[in-house]
Structure formats: C-alpha cells, structure tokens
Design a protein around this motif. Structure first.
Motif, PDB file in Angstrom:
ATOM      1  N   ALA A  90     -11.772 -56.951  12.254  1.00 35.59           N
ATOM      2  CA  ALA A  90     -11.257 -56.134  11.148  1.00 35.59           C
ATOM      3  C   ALA A  90     -12.249 -55.037  10.788  1.00 35.59           C
ATOM      4  O   ALA A  90     -11.857 -53.894  10.534  1.00 35.59           O
ATOM      5  N   SER A  91     -13.553 -55.362  10.794  1.00 36.14           N
ATOM      6  CA  SER A  91     -14.536 -54.342  10.440  1.00 36.14           C
ATOM      7  C   SER A  91     -14.540 -53.212  11.462  1.00 36.14           C
ATOM      8  O   SER A  91     -14.643 -52.042  11.094  1.00 36.14           O
ATOM      9  N   LEU A 106     -12.048 -52.281  13.231  1.00 39.11           N
ATOM     10  CA  LEU A 106     -10.837 -51.492  12.963  1.00 39.11           C
ATOM     11  C   LEU A 106     -11.048 -50.575  11.767  1.00 39.11           C
ATOM     12  O   LEU A 106     -10.719 -49.377  11.802  1.00 39.11           O
ATOM     13  N   ILE A 107     -11.615 -51.157  10.699  1.00 40.61           N
ATOM     14  CA  ILE A 107     -11.844 -50.372   9.478  1.00 40.61           C
ATOM     15  C   ILE A 107     -12.764 -49.194   9.778  1.00 40.61           C
ATOM     16  O   ILE A 107     -12.487 -48.049   9.418  1.00 40.61           O
ATOM     17  N   SER A 159      -7.179 -54.599   7.429  1.00 41.90           N
ATOM     18  CA  SER A 159      -7.788 -53.379   7.979  1.00 41.90           C
ATOM     19  C   SER A 159      -7.128 -52.137   7.414  1.00 41.90           C
ATOM     20  O   SER A 159      -7.793 -51.183   7.026  1.00 41.90           O
ATOM     21  N   SER A 195      -8.245 -51.388   3.897  1.00 37.18           N
ATOM     22  CA  SER A 195      -9.664 -51.334   3.538  1.00 37.18           C
ATOM     23  C   SER A 195     -10.419 -50.122   4.060  1.00 37.18           C
ATOM     24  O   SER A 195     -11.586 -49.968   3.766  1.00 37.18           O
ATOM     25  N   TRP A 196      -9.783 -49.263   4.858  1.00 37.85           N
ATOM     26  CA  TRP A 196     -10.559 -48.178   5.460  1.00 37.85           C
ATOM     27  C   TRP A 196     -10.908 -47.023   4.515  1.00 37.85           C
ATOM     28  O   TRP A 196     -11.851 -46.280   4.793  1.00 37.85           O
ATOM     29  N   ASP A 238     -18.612 -54.133   5.290  1.00 35.03           N
ATOM     30  CA  ASP A 238     -17.193 -54.463   5.412  1.00 35.03           C
ATOM     31  C   ASP A 238     -16.973 -55.917   5.809  1.00 35.03           C
ATOM     32  O   ASP A 238     -15.965 -56.515   5.441  1.00 35.03           O
ATOM     33  N   VAL A 249     -14.130 -58.328   4.206  1.00 37.06           N
ATOM     34  CA  VAL A 249     -13.012 -58.901   4.947  1.00 37.06           C
ATOM     35  C   VAL A 249     -13.009 -60.422   4.803  1.00 37.06           C
ATOM     36  O   VAL A 249     -11.968 -61.040   4.563  1.00 37.06           O
TER      37      VAL A 249
END
Lengths: 313, 470
Positions: free
Chosen positions: B265-266, B268-269, B334, B337-338, B391, B395
């Motif tokens: 996820a991080s 992706l973010i 994701s 959170s970006w 991040d 997450v």
C-alpha cells in the motif's frame, strides 16, 4: 554576435508590475568582455537570463548570429545551448550538491554527447579543471561540493561552463560571493578566456571597479533601462550620467581625501515617488530639471563609443 | 555513500528502528518455519490446547505454576497374574470362569486438572457374550463395555478388534456410568467436571480396565496399550485464544500480512503521490491547478468513515465479485491516502524547480525529462523515503482499525482482528488474556514507532540540505 533588441520583461506580482527590462538594447561582439553594471533590482540578471533564453521576454528579440534564439528548435537549440553558457552568482546554489565535481563538470558533455567514450570524457574534464586552476585535478574531481570553498566551487561552476567550449558566456556576478583575495584570480580566468580562446563574455556586476579591470565596454543600467554605455575607458574616465558618476564615486579607494576633486556628486534622498512618465532617476538626481519630470530621455551618442540617456548632454 | 551510512548508524533511533523492522521482517519471512499452523481461525487448526491457555513459559509465575501442558501418553500396564504381553503394544488377558482380572495403568500426573481427557485403545473380546469390561480412573467408573448394551454400557463386537475411544467431551448419561451417577442438574456439565474428578491434583493415578467373565469357561481378551491424550492450559510461546488456536501462529501470520499490506500500500501511495506531485509541481500551470484541486478533494474526504462505507458496500452487496477482500482493502486505503504525499512532493518539486541549479541544467541544454530524473527526483529521495516510512504505520493503523471493528478481514489472522476478537472475550476469569492482547498491540506500536524513526532518520540524512552542512 549576440544582440538583444528592445527587450521587455515585466514581472507581475498581484497588482504591482515590476519592469525588470524596459526596452533594452545590448550587443556583445566576438572577443569582447561587456560589463553590465547597476544597483540591485536594476534588471542586470534578468537581462543575462533573457539573452540566454532562460527567461521569455514580453517583447523584443535576441539575435544569435542573426537567428532569433526564442524560435530555435531541435538541433539548433542544442547548439545554441552548447555555445552559450552562464555562470551564476552563488556557486552553492548553482550546482546540484549531490553530485561529485567530476559529474557536475561532465554533465554538459553527456547532454551533448561530445566525448566518444569514458576515457575521452575524463580527459576533457580533467583538462578543464586544470584550466580553471583546480589542481590537483584528480582530487578535486572526486570531492563533493560541500567540501569545497566558495572560490573553489565557483571555479567548478566556471569549469562546467567551459567544458562545452562555448563562444559566449554570461557571468552573473561571478566574483561578488568571493573573497577579495581570490577575486583577481577568477577575473584573470575570464581575461585569459577572451585572449586565448576568443570567448565573448557578458559580465554582470554591481561593482564598477571590477569592470574597470576586465571589461571592454560597459552598459550602466538603472531600473530596467540602459542609461549609459560606451567603452570602458570612456565611461570610467568621463562618466556623464549623474547615476554613473554616483556609482563611481561610491567605489572605495585607499585615499578618499582626493575624491571630492574627482566628482562632487551627492545623491538626493528620494523626495517624491516616480511619476511614471519622466526620467527614472529624477527623484534622486541632484541635477533634475523640469523636463526630466515630463519625458524620458533616449540614449544618444556623445561620441562614437559613448552613449548616454540624460537631458544634460 | 559511506558517510550516509555512518551518519545513520550514529543515530540511536535509527538503530532501534532497524532492529525492530528486521525482527518483524524475519518473523514474517520465517512464518512457515516458525509455526505449523498457517491459519488458526480455521476450525481444523483450533483446539491445539485448551482455550485461554497461557504461554508455556508463564508457568514460572506462581499463579500459573500447576497448569498442565498438552499431554500425550501411551500407558503400560502393571504386571499382574493372567496378564501376558503379546508384543510391545498388546497384552493378552485370560480371565477364569466367573472371575475378574483388573489391568492397572499408572499415570504420573504432575499438574492440576487438564482441559479434557481422551483415552483410546483396541479391545479384542472373546467370541462369547458372557463378559463385561469396565474402565475406572481414579476409582471412578468412567465407561462400561458390554456385548449387551444397556445404557450407560457401550456395545462391543464379539471376537473382533474394537476401537474404543473415551472422550471426556462427549460423555453423557447414556455412554458413561460417571455421568449417570451425577445429580441430574450436574449432568450437562459433566464434560467440564470430569477432568477435575479423575485428575484433581498432582499425584499418582491409575486407569484400571476391569475384565469380568460371567460365563462358565475361561475367556481370553486382547488389549492394546491405551493412549492417553489431554489438552493443557499452558501452551507454546504465546498460549491460545478463545478457540484454542495458537496465538503465536496468529501473531506471526498477522505480522506477515500487516507488513506485506503496509509495504504494498505504501508503494502504491508513494507511486500515485509521486506521479501526481511531480506532474503538478514540475509542469505547473493548468495541470497544477487541476491536480491540486483533485488532491484537495481527496484530502478533505474523511478517510475512515468512507473506508468503512466503501468496504461495506463492496463486501455486502457483492458489487465486485471474486475480489479478494485483502486486495480490496489495500486498494481502497491506497486510493484514499495518497493526497498528503502528493502535496508534500508537489511543494518540494516547486521549490526544487526554481532552484538555480535546475536553471543551470537548462542552460547546459538538458531536456525537461533529464532534469526531472537526474536532478529533481534524486533530490526528492530523502522525502520519498521518509514518506514511505510515515505511510507504513498509517496503513497498518487504518487496516488494523478496520479489522478491529470487524469490517475488514476476519478469515485469517491480522493484528487488528486479533485485538478485535480479543476485546470480545476479555474478562477477569481469563486474566484478560494478556498473552493474546499484548503481542498484536505491542507489535503495532513497535512497528509504527520503528518506521517513524526510520523515516525521520532517512529524511535527516538523505535530504540535500544536510549534505550541504546547513
């Protein structure tokens, strides 16, 4: 060889329009060091950046060997970039501090694909470092910018410009950040470049005494306008514009007792704001006349190599 | 580069973060080696010990001192007349007409009562129907085997091997004389009371198999050595949960999933944030305006409520079928959170873009892309690392929060749903199941802190200002 014609650059910040360049004409010929002098905010740096197409002007054009540089595309633009370089005032700001000296200098070579292989690249870089007086060049090549002093880093910046073998360099206050003791050394590099390689240089500075040392011709700028220009000897020996006289009289000299005999110029406190139509200098000019308030003077020649924009002449 | 590493290693917080992150990474990677239960939430992997069993090492504390571990024994009989070994696991017993032979199996019991008692053995009775077999444990008649099954007796097949299993968990008035002997109101609780009745405290106990011959001729029985099994109240490294599932396995696989999810996820973010931030900051103008507005829009959405609503909608209505819930959560987290990352990168790009060295690169003839990738992105590295590190805890916390509320993953262990399930079952009686609550709780805190420290150290050391010595 490079010539700016009627350049106008205005910066807008909310409602206030700052006229950084307001109809400036300059030209730099081959093998010539041209000095641009003026106080802070007079538009010197903007002029240098505009000449090199780093700043788009509102109007006017820059001709490089007869071609308008703002319309160059592809190969021609690349060649223009290779042949025309700039050196900035603050070397700490002007280099990417993550890179080693070698990579900083080699960057231009890589962009233009000049060396055939690593060996040739290394040879050119080392040679250039030697040229600007960074010896032993092997050690300097390996160091990071934060390990160098201001003077050394300025030499790196000069090397970065020289490595592409340019024909014209804009030097934007190249020595103002440097110690007095090393200024002459850096200025000598420029003189040598002109004499040995035939490079033209536009030297931007606020210190008119520096120009006396290196320049062939001088442009004096005041609030976005050229108010006086001519050969160095003419401008320094016989400054005509009151502002130029004030600039020269502000140069510190070892024995100031004789200064009053040179010029007796006093700059007035600014008594009234500029009214938008007269001579830019009249609020501070000790010789201001009624006509100065009404109309801006144009540059006119007092001799073949000396022009001034003042109603006194 | 050496200087960077030296600089990093000189920070205590960085050392702490590296140790913690490596520890959890090692746990996550070695999960299949560390434990044989890969999903203790599956029924087949539950009841590896009693529910709420404490960790084995906790028996050093006085209140847990007597708790039994899982016990597995093969009982061997005390030699007696009429009992002759056939081989290592079978004995032959000859019972005279009208007589009775008791085969005694001693059990050395060092603990308090276990959770359950299971006995299993093979009995080959004679072909006649004139016999009776009774099982006694601690002098209590626990089972009766008879060819004529009158409850509570259990039937046996004559002359053939019978697999007999006695389990304290399935006893009832119709299969155990013990339950029959209890007062009526106590009978439903017989399976709970049984271990306390037969193995009340440390000591020597006997399982007695009593073989009765009611006929007129001698009879021969074959009897295998009984296997004794019981689940204990002290188990493994981290005890068990309410279903007797291994908490250690849950913790290890929870760490594995949480780290995996947080890293993916991080990335992706950071990926989305970097692209949008760079585009907005470097291209500027209308692009900047549009992307900035988009970022602001996402930034102002309240994250967790939307996350809950989206997951509920997707999950309950089955709008998206055949999508793994973990993947769904990962994607939603994701995509929500970006914006923070994008804003920070945009700001930094704006600042870098107007630096003199970028203009100097332009003056050298470098193209926009070359400047972007050679000067701007490398100068963003410190911030990128820091952002990545900041991040990860975000997450982990978001996902754990969802699982805690029961809206996220419930099919396999995560730290969040461990805590969520635990909160339903904490009580004074099970000591608030500290071995179940603390590991995921401390894990989340430690990992978040470690990543935060890691990010801060990276930001400090990698950002170009530090290089410059400012």
């Amino acid at each position: 060889m490079i010539e700016g014609k009627d350049l106008r650059v205005y910066f807008k910040s909310r409602d206030i329009v700052v006229k950084a360049l307001d109809g400036v004409n300059v030209s730099v010929k081959d093998r010539e060091i041209v000095g641009i002098v003026g106080e802070s905010g007079s538009g010197k740096t903007t002029l240098g950046r505009t000449i090199l197409n780093l700043q788009k002007p509102l109007s006017g054009e820059v001709l490089w060997n007869g071609k308008n540089v703002f319309k160059l595309k592809g190969k021609e633009e690349k060649e223009f970039r290779r042949q025309n370089q700039i050196i900035y005032q603050n070397p700490y700001e002007a280099v990417d501090i993550r890179l080693k000296v070698y990579d900083i200098v080699a960057e231009g070579l890589r962009v233009h694909n000049i060396p055939k292989d690593k060996e040739e690249e290394s040879k050119i870089v080392m040679e250039t470092l030697r040229d600007v007086g960074l010896t032993p060049e092997d050690e300097y090549a390996k160091s990071l910018p934060n390990q160098l002093s201001g003077g050394q880093l300025q030499r790196v910046a000069i090397a970065r410009a020289l490595v592409l073998n340019p024909s014209f360099i804009v030097a934007d206050e190249p020595v103002s950040m440097l110690d007095m003791s090393i200024r002459a050394g850096v200025l000598d590099i420029f003189k040598r470049l002109r004499d040995e390689r035939g490079i033209s240089i536009m030297m931007i500075t606020h210190d008119i005494s520096t120009l006396g040392y290196v320049a062939d011709r001088i442009y004096v700028m005041y609030q976005g306008k050229v108010i006086e220009h001519g050969s160095t000897d003419a401008v320094l020996d016989k400054p005509l514009h009151p502002y130029t006289q004030a600039l020269i009289s502000a140069v510190p000299i070892p024995d100031p007792s004789g200064r009053t005999s040179l010029f007796s110029i006093k700059v007035k406190e600014e008594m009234e704001p500029y009214n938008g139509k007269g001579c830019r200098y009249y609020p501070r000019c000790p010789f201001a006349m009624a006509s100065c308030r009404e109309k801006e003077p144009n540059l006119s020649g007092v001799s073949s190599d000396h022009y001034v924009a003042c109603f006194l002449y | 580069m050496n200087k960077v590493i030296r600089d990093l290693l000189s920070r205590k917080t960085f050392i702490f973060s590296i140790v913690v992150i490596l520890f959890f990474a090692a746990i996550a990677l070695l999960a299949p080696v560390l434990t044989s239960y890969n999903n203790p939430y599956q029924v087949s992997q539950q009841f590896v010990a009693a529910p709420y069993a404490v960790p084995a090492w906790a028996t050093i504390f006085p209140q847990y001192h007597d708790l039994p571990p899982d016990v597995r024994l093969t009982l061997t009989p005390v030699s007696a007349s009429g009992v002759t070994p056939v081989n290592s696991s079978f004995v032959k017993i000859t019972v005279p007409a009208g007589g009775e032979v008791n085969v005694s199996y001693p059990i050395r019991w060092n603990w308090s009562s276990p959770y359950n008692v299971i006995l299993s053995f093979i009995l080959v009775p004679p072909a006649t129907s004139d016999f009776n077999v009774n099982l006694y444990m601690n002098n209590i008649n626990i089972m009766e085997l008879s060819p004529v099954p009158i409850p509570p007796a259990v039937s046996v097949t004559l002359g053939k091997p019978n697999s007999i299993t006695f389990s304290s968990q399935t006893i009832n008035p119709s299969n155990s004389p013990y339950v029959n002997s209890l007062p009526f109101q106590d009978q439903p609780l017989a399976s709970l009371e049984f271990p306390k009745a037969v193995l009340p405290r440390p000591g020597m106990y006997y399982l007695v198999i009593s073989l009765q011959n009611t006929g007129n001729s001698p009879e021969t029985f074959l009897l295998s050595n009984p296997h004794y099994t019981s689940l204990g109240y002290a188990y493994g490294r981290l005890g068990t949960d309410d279903n007797g599932g291994s908490v250690f396995s849950e913790f290890v696989y929870g760490a594995r999933f949480d780290l995996y999810l947080a890293l993916v996820a991080s990335v992706l973010i950071i990926g989305i944030g970097l692209i949008i931030g760079l585009l907005a900051g470097y291209v500027g103008g209308f692009t900047d305006l549009t992307l900035n507005a988009l970022t602001d829009f996402f930034l102002l959405i309240p994250g967790l409520p939307l996350l809950i609503v989206l997951i509920s909608i997707f999950d309950l209505t089955g709008v998206i079928v055949n999508v793994n819930k973990a993947v769904l959560i990962l994607l939603i987290i994701s995509f929500l959170s970006w914006p923070g990352t994008a804003k920070i990168i945009r700001g930094q790009t704006l600042s870098l873009r107007s630096r003199t060295f970028v203009e100097a690169s332009r003056a050298l003839g470098e193209g926009k892309l070359r400047i972007l990738f050679r000067h701007i992105v490398p100068n963003l590295m410190g911030i990128l690392f820091a952002q990545l590190a900041y991040d990860v805890p975000g997450v982990i916390l978001a996902e754990s929060g969802l699982d805690f509320l029961g809206l996220g993953i419930i099919g396999f262990p995560t730290w969040g749903n461990m805590l969520g399930f635990a909160t339903n079952d904490l009580s004074f009686a099970n000591g608030f199941a500290w071995w179940w609550v603390l590991p995921p709780g401390i894990g989340i805190i430690l990992l978040s802190t470690a990543f935060y420290y890691f990010g801060t150290a990276m930001l400090d050391v990698l950002s170009p200002y530090k290089l410059r010595g400012e």
